[in-house]
Design an enzyme around this catalytic site. Structure first.
Site, PDB file in Angstrom:
ATOM      1  CB  SER A 271      -0.975  -0.048   1.173  1.00  0.00           C
ATOM      2  OG  SER A 271      -1.948   0.953   1.064  1.00  0.00           O
TER       3      SER A 271
ATOM      4  CG  ASP B 266      -6.175  -1.655  -4.726  1.00  0.00           C
ATOM      5  OD1 ASP B 266      -6.221  -0.415  -4.623  1.00  0.00           O
ATOM      6  OD2 ASP B 266      -5.353  -2.361  -4.108  1.00  0.00           O
TER       7      ASP B 266
ATOM      8  CG  HIS C 194      -5.886  -1.335  -0.860  1.00  0.00           C
ATOM      9  ND1 HIS C 194      -4.839  -1.193  -1.742  1.00  0.00           N
ATOM     10  CD2 HIS C 194      -5.435  -0.872   0.344  1.00  0.00           C
ATOM     11  CE1 HIS C 194      -3.811  -0.652  -1.110  1.00  0.00           C
ATOM     12  NE2 HIS C 194      -4.140  -0.456   0.153  1.00  0.00           N
TER      13      HIS C 194
END
Length: 310
Positions: free
Chosen positions: A153, A251, A281
């Site tokens: 991330s 995502d 995600h």
């Protein structure tokens, strides 16, 4: 129109268990406090400090095999959290898995967080940690010629940014980069950002949350952000280490990840990209009880093991 309930059926219970928590500009999070970890089988976890270029220090966790066999490769692991939250302790179990699976020593920095410490503080902390790792490779039991960087991330975005910064500053040689579902583009304008919004995906990380996180991270940047803040803006990706990227189809970072992988390939950087249909995600570390999550993790661990083994 995509919506949260369209995720893979095996992932749906995970999504529905998440409490919607929209970010608000006027609710800046406080400082994250380190916490004590229980013993983790098969590895040792200790705390150390890497000196910062400005005279401060970066707290790091060093995760190593309990009984290392000789000098091992090193991995700088950068935790996620939208640039504004998270601690290396949060990823300690994952780092232990990486250590066991790839036979490496993991160095995980507790980098400074926005909005109190916006760009470039966190990135500079990661770079200072990389320099410290390379300079102290012998003491850490690391082969200085086999160092990689990875993260998830925002940590994936910092991974990409760090490889660019390290290339341009002519820092230590990196053998591999692994940005997982990376946060790469501050513009928040792709088709996947429009699809994965606060309206359609209120529980998962979405483009509304993303916009606030980027504003916190870039709040002291005037004009167009530099490529080290927003790697998707980089045009020249030549000379970067080989890469492995993954992202879910649901995502908001899907399109920027695909585009970045294409740029790497066009720059003749060896790159492997995995796109997982109907996955949100961060799905890859959601649960080892879920087949697609377990498979994604096994695949990126295998890629890391191959890269560090040369």
């Amino acid at each position: 129109m995509k919506k949260e309930t369209d995720v893979l059926s095996e992932l749906l219970p995970v999504v529905l268990a998440i409490e919607p928590c929209p970010l608000r500009e006027d609710e800046w999070p406080g400082e994250m406090q380190p916490y004590e970890l229980p013993p983790i089988p098969g590895v040792t976890v200790r705390q150390d400090f890497a000196p910062r270029h400005d005279g401060g220090s970066v707290r790091v966790l060093v995760i190593a095999p309990e009984q290392p066999e000789g000098v091992l490769p090193g991995l700088l692991w950068i935790h996620g959290g939208g640039f504004f939250c998270g601690l290396p302790e949060d990823n300690a179990l994952l780092c232990a898995e990486i250590t066991r699976a790839a036979g490496c020593v993991v160095i995980a920095p507790d980098y400074r967080l926005a909005p109190r410490h916006p760009y470039p503080a966190g990135l500079e902390d990661c770079y200072d940690t990389l320099l410290w790792t390379a300079e102290n490779a012998g003491t850490l039991g690391i082969d200085g010629g086999r160092i990689a960087v990875a993260g998830q991330s925002a940590g994936g975005g910092l991974t990409a940014a760090l490889t660019l910064l390290n290339r341009d500053r002519k820092g230590p040689k990196l053998v591999f980069q692994m940005p997982l579902c990376p946060m790469l583009d501050d513009r928040n304008e792709t088709a996947s950002c429009r699809e994965i919004s606060g309206k359609t995906f209120p529980r998962c990380w979405n483009s509304d949350m993303n916009a606030v996180a980027w504003r916190w991270y870039l709040r002291e940047v005037q004009g167009e952000p530099p490529i080290y803040a927003s790697p998707a803006r980089a045009d020249d990706l030549t000379g970067l280490p080989p890469a492995y990227l993954l992202v879910g189809d649901f995502d908001p970072f899907r399109d920027e990840t695909i585009a970045y992988a294409a740029k790497l390939s066009q720059a003749e950087v060896p790159v492997e990209l995995h796109l997982y249909p109907r996955c949100f995600h961060g799905f890859e570390t959601a649960s080892d009880e879920i087949d697609v999550s377990r498979r994604a993790k096994e695949e990126f661990l295998c890629a890391l093991r191959r890269a560090l083994a040369g």
